[in-house]
Design a protein around this motif. Structure first.
Motif, PDB file in Angstrom:
ATOM      1  N   LEU A 126       5.170   3.674   9.396  1.00  0.00           N
ATOM      2  CA  LEU A 126       5.580   2.738  10.331  1.00  0.00           C
ATOM      3  C   LEU A 126       5.643   3.594  11.913  1.00  0.00           C
ATOM      4  N   ASN A 127       5.184   2.722  12.962  1.00  0.00           N
ATOM      5  CA  ASN A 127       5.183   3.054  14.146  1.00  0.00           C
ATOM      6  C   ASN A 127       6.557   3.904  14.629  1.00  0.00           C
ATOM      7  N   ASP A 128       6.651   4.793  15.562  1.00  0.00           N
ATOM      8  CA  ASP A 128       7.613   5.481  16.011  1.00  0.00           C
ATOM      9  C   ASP A 128       8.954   4.520  16.385  1.00  0.00           C
ATOM     10  N   ASP A 129       8.699   3.445  16.620  1.00  0.00           N
ATOM     11  CA  ASP A 129      10.002   2.538  16.820  1.00  0.00           C
ATOM     12  C   ASP A 129      10.108   1.579  15.603  1.00  0.00           C
ATOM     13  N   PHE A 130       9.829   2.019  14.542  1.00  0.00           N
ATOM     14  CA  PHE A 130       9.496   1.191  13.251  1.00  0.00           C
ATOM     15  C   PHE A 130       8.951  -0.002  13.238  1.00  0.00           C
ATOM     16  N   SER A 131       8.254  -0.365  14.303  1.00  0.00           N
ATOM     17  CA  SER A 131       7.186  -1.746  14.196  1.00  0.00           C
ATOM     18  C   SER A 131       6.219  -1.641  13.306  1.00  0.00           C
ATOM     19  N   LEU A 132       5.581  -2.604  12.728  1.00  0.00           N
ATOM     20  CA  LEU A 132       4.630  -2.782  11.802  1.00  0.00           C
ATOM     21  C   LEU A 132       3.157  -2.068  12.324  1.00  0.00           C
ATOM     22  N   PRO A 133       2.591  -1.240  11.810  1.00  0.00           N
ATOM     23  CA  PRO A 133       1.263  -0.830  12.371  1.00  0.00           C
ATOM     24  C   PRO A 133       0.171  -1.445  11.702  1.00  0.00           C
ATOM     25  N   VAL A 134       0.165  -2.662  11.911  1.00  0.00           N
ATOM     26  CA  VAL A 134      -0.909  -3.565  11.714  1.00  0.00           C
ATOM     27  C   VAL A 134      -2.312  -3.182  11.468  1.00  0.00           C
ATOM     28  N   ASP A 135      -2.853  -2.658  12.680  1.00  0.00           N
ATOM     29  CA  ASP A 135      -4.250  -2.136  12.750  1.00  0.00           C
ATOM     30  C   ASP A 135      -4.394  -1.097  11.693  1.00  0.00           C
ATOM     31  N   ARG A 136      -3.539   0.048  11.401  1.00  0.00           N
ATOM     32  CA  ARG A 136      -3.792   1.245  10.842  1.00  0.00           C
ATOM     33  C   ARG A 136      -3.610   0.666   9.238  1.00  0.00           C
ATOM     34  N   LEU A 137      -2.434  -0.331   8.873  1.00  0.00           N
ATOM     35  CA  LEU A 137      -2.636  -0.939   7.597  1.00  0.00           C
ATOM     36  C   LEU A 137      -3.969  -1.381   7.140  1.00  0.00           C
ATOM     37  N   LEU A 138      -4.540  -2.248   8.149  1.00  0.00           N
ATOM     38  CA  LEU A 138      -5.889  -2.869   7.775  1.00  0.00           C
ATOM     39  C   LEU A 138      -7.030  -1.805   7.469  1.00  0.00           C
ATOM     40  N   ALA A 139      -6.752  -0.946   8.288  1.00  0.00           N
ATOM     41  CA  ALA A 139      -7.760   0.243   8.430  1.00  0.00           C
ATOM     42  C   ALA A 139      -7.620   1.045   7.118  1.00  0.00           C
ATOM     43  N   ALA A 140      -6.759   1.059   6.492  1.00  0.00           N
ATOM     44  CA  ALA A 140      -6.309   1.827   5.303  1.00  0.00           C
ATOM     45  C   ALA A 140      -6.975   1.233   3.920  1.00  0.00           C
ATOM     46  N   ALA A 141      -7.443   0.042   4.222  1.00  0.00           N
ATOM     47  CA  ALA A 141      -7.948  -0.717   3.148  1.00  0.00           C
ATOM     48  C   ALA A 141      -9.579  -0.590   2.755  1.00  0.00           C
ATOM     49  N   ASP A 142      -9.800  -0.497   1.391  1.00  0.00           N
ATOM     50  CA  ASP A 142     -11.146  -0.580   1.448  1.00  0.00           C
ATOM     51  C   ASP A 142     -11.370  -1.864   0.289  1.00  0.00           C
ATOM     52  N   SER A 143     -12.831  -1.709  -0.323  1.00  0.00           N
ATOM     53  CA  SER A 143     -12.914  -2.806  -1.311  1.00  0.00           C
ATOM     54  C   SER A 143     -12.051  -2.729  -2.510  1.00  0.00           C
ATOM     55  N   ARG A 144     -11.407  -1.792  -2.771  1.00  0.00           N
ATOM     56  CA  ARG A 144     -10.667  -1.677  -4.342  1.00  0.00           C
ATOM     57  C   ARG A 144      -9.058  -1.679  -3.624  1.00  0.00           C
ATOM     58  N   SER A 145      -8.793  -2.179  -2.526  1.00  0.00           N
ATOM     59  CA  SER A 145      -7.312  -2.144  -2.272  1.00  0.00           C
ATOM     60  C   SER A 145      -6.843  -3.833  -2.495  1.00  0.00           C
ATOM     61  N   LYS A 146      -6.225  -3.703  -3.685  1.00  0.00           N
ATOM     62  CA  LYS A 146      -5.828  -5.061  -4.170  1.00  0.00           C
ATOM     63  C   LYS A 146      -4.522  -5.705  -3.710  1.00  0.00           C
ATOM     64  N   LEU A 147      -3.554  -4.670  -3.429  1.00  0.00           N
ATOM     65  CA  LEU A 147      -2.274  -4.992  -2.876  1.00  0.00           C
ATOM     66  C   LEU A 147      -1.817  -4.410  -1.488  1.00  0.00           C
ATOM     67  N   MET A 148      -0.929  -5.143  -0.674  1.00  0.00           N
ATOM     68  CA  MET A 148      -0.315  -4.516   0.452  1.00  0.00           C
ATOM     69  C   MET A 148       1.216  -5.041   0.279  1.00  0.00           C
TER      70      MET A 148
END
Ligand SMILES: *Cc1c(COP(=O)(O)O)cnc(C)c1O
Length: 349
Positions: A126-148
Motif C-alpha cells: 500500500l502507499n505510505d498513507d495506506f491508500s490503494l496503489p492502483v497504478d502499481r497493482l495494474l503494473a504487477a499484472a501479466d497475461s497469467r494474472s487471474k485474480l486480484m
C-alpha cells in the motif's frame, strides 16, 4: 475487463469441463416419498441422522433476501470466507502457471491459500498513507494474472478504499477482482455488491463472522455473476454446510438487529479512538472503517507484553510492511474497552 468479455475466459479448463458429484439427494427429482432408503443413512431419527440439503436452498433464499442479491449469484461456504478464498484459487488459477495479485499488508489467508494451491502471489505494498496503489497493482499484472485480492475495509490497516479506485481496477485489470468485504457493515463506504451487474469480473466476499456476531458458525459468502457462482457450486464439497448451521443462520439473522449492533460498536470505536489518542504511549490512531483500530505505539512490543501481563490480548502487527510499532485492537464491550484504556494509562515506558 472489457464489458463484452465473459468472466468464464479466466476459468481453468478442467473446471469448465468438470462433471460435479451427484448426491443421492440430487438424483431424486421429487414425488411423494415416505421411506428414505437411498443414502445409506441411519434410519433412526436423532435430529441429525439425515444428510442436509447439499444446495442449502432455504438458507440461500434467506440470504438472498437479506443481501438483495439473486440466489443464483450466491456461494455459501461452511468454513467461512476462507473456504471461498481457497475455491477462488482452485477455479481460476492453474498451479505453477497462473498468478494472483494482492495488496500488503492485508489478510494473511490470501497468501497461505496461494501457497497451498501452488500459485504465485504478487504482493504490492500500500502507499505510505495506506491508500490503494492502483497504478502499481495494474503494473504487477501479466497475461497469467487471474485474480486480484482487495480487502476493503482492509485488515489490518482499517481503512476502506474509495469506490472509484475499486471500479478502475474492475475496468482495467484483465482478470477477476475479489473485494473482501468482511468489515463492510462498519464502513461509511458502500458495498460493491451493486456493481456486480456492471462488472462481471467482480467477486464480493462477505461473512457472518464479524458484524453479525456468528464467527462460531463459520458461514461466509462469495457473491458474483451467476456464471461464476455456478462454478463455486460445482467445485465445493457436496455437503459443505451442516444441517444445524443452515437452520441456525436463518433463525439468528431473523432475530438480530444488525443496525443497532453496528451502531453500538461504531460508537464504541470512536470513543476508544478518542481516548487512546490522549495516551502518552500512543503515537497515532489510524482512521477506521472497521470494528478494530490500528494504533501506532511508542513501543508496541513492550506494550503488547504489558497488556498480556494484565490479561488483555491484542494483535501485534509490527512486523507487517508499513505497520512498524503497531497494535491491532478489536473494539470490545464498553467494559472491556474501559479496562484496556485503564491498563494502557498505567503503562510507564
Ligand atoms: C475475519 C475476516 C474474514 C472472515 O473470515 P471467516 O472465515 O468468514 O470467518 C475474511 N476476510 C478478512 C479480511 C477478515 O479479517
Amino acid at each position: 475487463m472489457s464489458t463484452e468479455q465473459s468472466p468464464l475466459s479466466y476459468v481453468r479448463d478442467n473446471i469448465l469441463r468438470l462433471e460435479p458429484y451427484s448426491t443421492a439427494r440430487d438424483e431424486f427429482k421429487g414425488g411423494n416419498i415416505s421411506v428414505w432408503i437411498d443414502a445409506n443413512e441411519n434410519p433412526f431419527n436423532n435430529g441429525v441422522n439425515r444428510y442436509p440439503d447439499p444446495h442449502h436452498r432455504l438458507l440461500k433464499q434467506h440470504i438472498s433476501r437479506l443481501k438483495h442479491v439473486a440466489a443464483n449469484q450466491l456461494f455459501i461456504g461452511g468454513a467461512g470466507s476462507d473456504e471461498a478464498i481457497d475455491l477462488t484459487y482452485r477455479i481460476f488459477c492453474e498451479p505453477r502457471l497462473d498468478n494472483a495479485i494482492a495488496i500488503t499488508p492485508s489478510y494473511g489467508v490470501y497468501a497461505v491459500s496461494a501457497a497451498v494451491n501452488d500459485v504465485e502471489l504478487r504482493e504490492v505494498q500500500l502507499n505510505d498513507d495506506f491508500s490503494l496503489p492502483v497504478d502499481r497493482l495494474l503494473a504487477a499484472a501479466d497475461s497469467r494474472s487471474k485474480l486480484m485480492w482487495i480487502c476493503s475495509p482492509n485488515n489490518p490497516t482499517a481503512n476502506a478504499f474509495p469506490t472509484r479506485d475499486l471500479l478502475r481496477l474492475c475496468r482495467e485489470f484483465d482478470g477477476m477482482v475479489v473485494v473482501d468485504e468482511a468489515y463492510i457493515d462498519f464502513s461509511s463506504v458502500p458495498s460493491m455488491l451493486s456493481e456486480i451487474k456492471n462488472h462481471a469480473n467482480l467477486i464480493v466476499l462477505q461473512t457472518f463472522s464479524k458484524a453479525w456476531g456468528m464467527a462460531g458458525l463459520r458461514i461466509g459468502m462469495a457473491i458474483s455473476d451467476p456464471r461464476i457462482a455456478e462454478l463455486y457450486e460445482r467445485v465445493k464439497y457436496p455437503y459443505n454446510i451442516n444441517g444445524p448451521t443452515q437452520k441456525e443462520i436463518i433463525d439468528r439473522t431473523s432475530a438480530t438487529d444488525l443496525h443497532a449492533m453496528v451502531q453500538t460498536i461504531v460508537a464504541e470505536r470512536e470513543l476508544l479512538a478518542t481516548e487512546l489518542s490522549k495516551l502518552p504511549c500512543v503515537v497515532r490512531v489510524f482512521p477506521s472503517d472497521a470494528n478494530f483500530l490500528l494504533v501506532r505505539m511508542t513501543d508496541a512490543n513492550s506494550i503488547y507484553d504489558y497488556l498480556i501481563e494484565h490479561g488483555v490480548i491484542v494483535r501485534n502487527r509490527s512486523k507487517l510492511p508499513g505497520c512498524q510499532s503497531t497494535l491491532r485492537i478489536t473494539v470490545g464491550t464498553p467494559d472491556e474497552n474501559r479496562r484496556t484504556l485503564d491498563i494502557l494509562k498505567s503503562y510507564k515506558s
